[in-house]
Write a protein that holds these residues in place. Sequence first.
Motif, PDB file in Angstrom:
ATOM      1  N   UNK A 103      45.439  28.051  43.167  1.00 52.17           N
ATOM      2  CA  UNK A 103      46.710  27.333  43.375  1.00 52.17           C
ATOM      3  C   UNK A 103      46.553  26.537  44.910  1.00 52.17           C
ATOM      4  N   UNK A 104      46.195  27.517  45.898  1.00 49.46           N
ATOM      5  CA  UNK A 104      46.595  26.635  47.068  1.00 49.46           C
ATOM      6  C   UNK A 104      45.444  25.648  47.614  1.00 49.46           C
ATOM      7  N   UNK A 105      44.330  26.005  47.049  1.00 48.34           N
ATOM      8  CA  UNK A 105      43.324  25.311  47.266  1.00 48.34           C
ATOM      9  C   UNK A 105      43.457  23.719  46.900  1.00 48.34           C
ATOM     10  N   UNK A 106      43.699  23.791  45.449  1.00 48.52           N
ATOM     11  CA  UNK A 106      44.015  22.342  44.851  1.00 48.52           C
ATOM     12  C   UNK A 106      45.099  21.870  45.324  1.00 48.52           C
ATOM     13  N   UNK A 107      46.152  22.685  45.721  1.00 50.51           N
ATOM     14  CA  UNK A 107      47.478  22.231  46.070  1.00 50.51           C
ATOM     15  C   UNK A 107      47.316  21.613  47.375  1.00 50.51           C
ATOM     16  N   UNK A 108      46.143  21.811  48.108  1.00 54.39           N
ATOM     17  CA  UNK A 108      45.863  21.184  49.418  1.00 54.39           C
ATOM     18  C   UNK A 108      46.011  19.536  49.241  1.00 54.39           C
ATOM     19  N   UNK A 109      45.557  18.840  48.142  1.00 53.62           N
ATOM     20  CA  UNK A 109      45.633  17.556  47.956  1.00 53.62           C
ATOM     21  C   UNK A 109      44.154  17.009  47.358  1.00 53.62           C
ATOM     22  N   UNK A 110      44.376  15.704  47.430  1.00 54.93           N
ATOM     23  CA  UNK A 110      43.253  15.154  46.757  1.00 54.93           C
ATOM     24  C   UNK A 110      41.921  14.950  48.116  1.00 54.93           C
ATOM     25  N   UNK A 111      40.778  15.291  47.703  1.00 55.27           N
ATOM     26  CA  UNK A 111      39.674  15.014  48.558  1.00 55.27           C
ATOM     27  C   UNK A 111      39.497  13.568  48.742  1.00 55.27           C
ATOM     28  N   UNK A 112      39.288  13.330  49.959  1.00 54.16           N
ATOM     29  CA  UNK A 112      39.111  12.079  50.480  1.00 54.16           C
ATOM     30  C   UNK A 112      37.556  11.303  50.948  1.00 54.16           C
ATOM     31  N   UNK A 113      36.803  12.363  51.380  1.00 53.35           N
ATOM     32  CA  UNK A 113      35.603  12.106  52.132  1.00 53.35           C
ATOM     33  C   UNK A 113      34.631  12.700  51.953  1.00 53.35           C
ATOM     34  N   UNK A 114      33.382  12.214  51.779  1.00 54.94           N
ATOM     35  CA  UNK A 114      32.030  13.270  51.439  1.00 54.94           C
ATOM     36  C   UNK A 114      31.965  14.402  52.524  1.00 54.94           C
ATOM     37  N   UNK A 115      31.797  15.433  52.007  1.00 55.76           N
ATOM     38  CA  UNK A 115      31.914  16.652  53.182  1.00 55.76           C
ATOM     39  C   UNK A 115      30.434  17.346  52.971  1.00 55.76           C
ATOM     40  N   UNK A 116      29.955  17.757  54.068  1.00 62.67           N
ATOM     41  CA  UNK A 116      28.569  18.792  53.862  1.00 62.67           C
ATOM     42  C   UNK A 116      29.014  19.977  54.658  1.00 62.67           C
ATOM     43  N   UNK A 117      28.594  21.146  54.059  1.00 66.73           N
ATOM     44  CA  UNK A 117      28.872  22.356  54.772  1.00 66.73           C
ATOM     45  C   UNK A 117      27.938  22.429  56.052  1.00 66.73           C
ATOM     46  N   UNK A 118      28.225  23.066  57.032  1.00 65.98           N
ATOM     47  CA  UNK A 118      27.858  23.018  58.354  1.00 65.98           C
ATOM     48  C   UNK A 118      27.619  24.613  58.478  1.00 65.98           C
TER      49      UNK A 118
END
Length: 768
Positions: A103-118
């Motif tokens: 719930x909390x992960x999705x509730x953080x909101x809409x993704x906005x930017x392409x991301x790469x795991x570092x």
Amino acid sequence: MTESTDKRDVGTPSGGWGSLKAVTGILIKESAVLPGMQALKHQNQPDGFACISCSWAKPADPSTFEFCENGAKATAWELTSRRVRPEFFDQHTVAELLTWEDYDLENAGRLTTPMRWDSATDRYVRVSWEAAFDDIGKRLRRLDPDSVIFYASGRASLETSYMYQLFARLYGTNNLPDSSNMCHESTAVGLMASIGVGVGTVQLEDFKQTDCFFFFGQNVGTNSPRMLHPLQEARRRGAEIITFNPIREPGLVSFTNPQSPVEMLTHSETAISTQYHQVKIGGDIAAITGMCKAIVAADDAARASGQSAVIDHAFIAEHTHGFDDFIAFVRATQWPEIESESGLSRAAIEAAAGVYCRAKAVMGVYGMGLTQHRRGVENVQMVVNLLLLRGNIGRPGAGVCPVRGHSNVQGQRTVGITEKPELAPLDKLAEQYRFEPPRHAGRNTVEACEGILDGSVKAFVSLGGNFVRAAPETALLEEAWRELELTVQIATKLNRSHVVHGKASYVLPCLGRIEVDRQASGEQSVAMEDSTGCMHGSRGRATPAADTLLSEPAIVAALARATLPDDDDRVPWGAWVDDYSRVRDAIAETLPEIFHDFNARMWIPGGFHRPLGACHREWATPTKRANFIFPPSLNENPDLTFEGAQVMRLMTMRSDDQFNTTVYGYDDRFRGIKGTRRVLLINADDMARLGFEEGARVDVRTVCDDDVERSVSNFTLQPFNLPAGCLAGYYPECNPLVPLFHHAVGSKVPGYKSIPVRLTRATATAVS
Ligand SMILES: Nc1nc2c(c(=O)[nH]1)N[C@H]1C(S)=C(S)[C@@H](COP(=O)(O)OP(=O)(O)OC[C@H]3O[C@@H](n4cnc5c(=O)[nH]c(N)nc54)[C@H](O)[C@@H]3O)O[C@H]1N2
Ligand SMILES: Nc1nc2c(c(=O)[nH]1)N[C@H]1C(S)=C(S)[C@@H](COP(=O)(O)OP(=O)(O)OC[C@H]3O[C@@H](n4cnc5c(=O)[nH]c(N)nc54)[C@H](O)[C@@H]3O)O[C@H]1N2
Ligand SMILES: [Mo]
């Protein structure tokens, strides 16, 4: 355990004031009140967008507010004012996010930017679109195409789906599993063998003409609420609804239309089910066999006394195959076995059969309660057998009605997302794009998981969805998922499958369907197929969540260009993204029978229907007839027969406050559960017999003879009106209990609805 409908024992009817309150509640919670209300005006309207929640049919003459509580929730959830920007990941490492609830992960909101795991910082870091596509393309080129999975959740449009399957096949693989593999694949396999089409045969028109529904394992009030309207109308005409479900689902008991001011003010409700049979989990084959036995007996008696037959023998002779063998099976099966396997009395089953015999046009409606079983395919085929006995397929008001899940899951399959080469238009694709598509089978969901576990799958590309949460065998899968060389997630919101990730990992944020999608030629539209085989246009209306988002077609096209050879000009990816009507022209060229004049017809009110032979009694089966196909025994779970007083059968289901792995909140209003999803519903007698009291905390273990430990802990017991020996819990919290090998024999749909488990008192102290 059979009762006629009695309104006294349910809390609130579905719909009604509770529903209205829930809609306004979520709009406020998501701060989406203004855009949300404006968007809702366009939901399921002819010139608006197709709801992103369920796939129920969209009428040609929609009401002013053609949406339901759950459709409105889905809209609000997508139009939330919250955003996950790169700074979010500066504040939270992936290790920390792993401790968050779904719930909390999705509730953080809409993704906005392409991301790469570092890996150095264990954070997702911002990456440009170009760099992301370039790196993903390079990595995919290095891999064997058959070691890469191209998964699709069922929301993407027909246009995106067509591009996605084409990309995977040009790359060199049929590894195109989708959410159907966990859902209605039992329907596709079962119906294809029985009646020669892989989808339902009824349309909205049929709801106006039927006088009887047999309703199996589908929770309409929560999962396809707009379907309550035609059901309510049918009830008012006097149609009967005979329901088989282990739980008395409020949505199947009574309904108040939240869009009818009169009903709202007078608190009037329509009783939905006229008979409600609380079948044991997995008991449907037995229940249907029992009904067929009663119908055969009625037919024998009628004919012996010179009355007209009950079974439609003329239809059987002209249109079906396998009748004699089926009837022999039915006659040989004895009532005591039927009663013990179904949990229903002979009298109750005969009462249901009596209605069937009197009805002029019968519809068989069903959902996950049938498909997600070891005998999921046979469950579907037994519904067909029942219908065939009185010619209830291929005429007005009659037919089979699988209620599909995701809003375009049926359409994805139609345009070629399938791991089964025989179901994809490969010859046509070969000719149209001048290439040799792979002809060997790809991996379905279960096989994809097997490959991830044994290391033969190296990369996973996901067009929507939350695979590690939705799939079975959570513990082993999460561990193996981390060994993948590459995971690529095209998504709107952050979820568990992003924070459990491969060695290289990208999250690519996309526009949602509600949002305006502007490309070179202007604002774009897309199309979907609903549960009744109708294709509809959809045009986004809301302002995009961020101007950095790309559309799904743009992302798929860019991935394809980055991955396929540089000089590859077989597909005009760029021109397609500029103008999606060109993709529709290409789809029409590949599948002209279904999609001719696609661009013109997509806006026909009510959609355009795909041709389906079974609707006209043309049977595209090897026998050229509709086939009676039945299981070897009534036992639904032949491979997991750990019977014993301590072993319970667990079904996993959805609450009123979720869309699949997306959890909107912790209440299940209809079932009266508040504030938690870590509950197990249990019959009070079973609870006492097993030595527990209401509210007891338990650990749950799968009973199985391999060496894998599958458990979840600290669940609260809640007494509930369920048949003896049955338990109910929520998906996805219970997924760690589902063994990967426990899936439907013919379709490999995981057996999410009957897991043999044992309860013990919780060892750890309660956390929440
Ligand atoms: N709001 C909302 N809408 C949704 C979804 C959502 O999560 N939320 N999900 C979408 C998707 S992808 C899908 S597939 C559909 C799912 O919609 P459903 O098919 O309704 O799926 P479930 O909630 O899993 O519940 C199935 C029902 O089957 C019953 N059941 C379980 N076992 C048995 C059995 O052995 N026999 C019988 N007769 N009944 C049984 C359960 O009591 C429950 O009522 O809904 C779609 N729509
Ligand atoms: N135990 C148990 N397990 C089950 C089931 C069950 O009944 N019991 N049901 C099964 C069924 S029927 C299904 S269909 C599967 C569902 O499995 P999936 O389809 O894999 O899962 P969803 O929860 O629908 O996916 C949610 C995610 O999709 C992304 N998303 C939402 N909208 C969009 C969009 O417009 N575009 C893109 N690209 N991404 C988007 C968001 O990031 C969101 O987090 O689960 C299955 N698993
Ligand atoms: Mo589904």
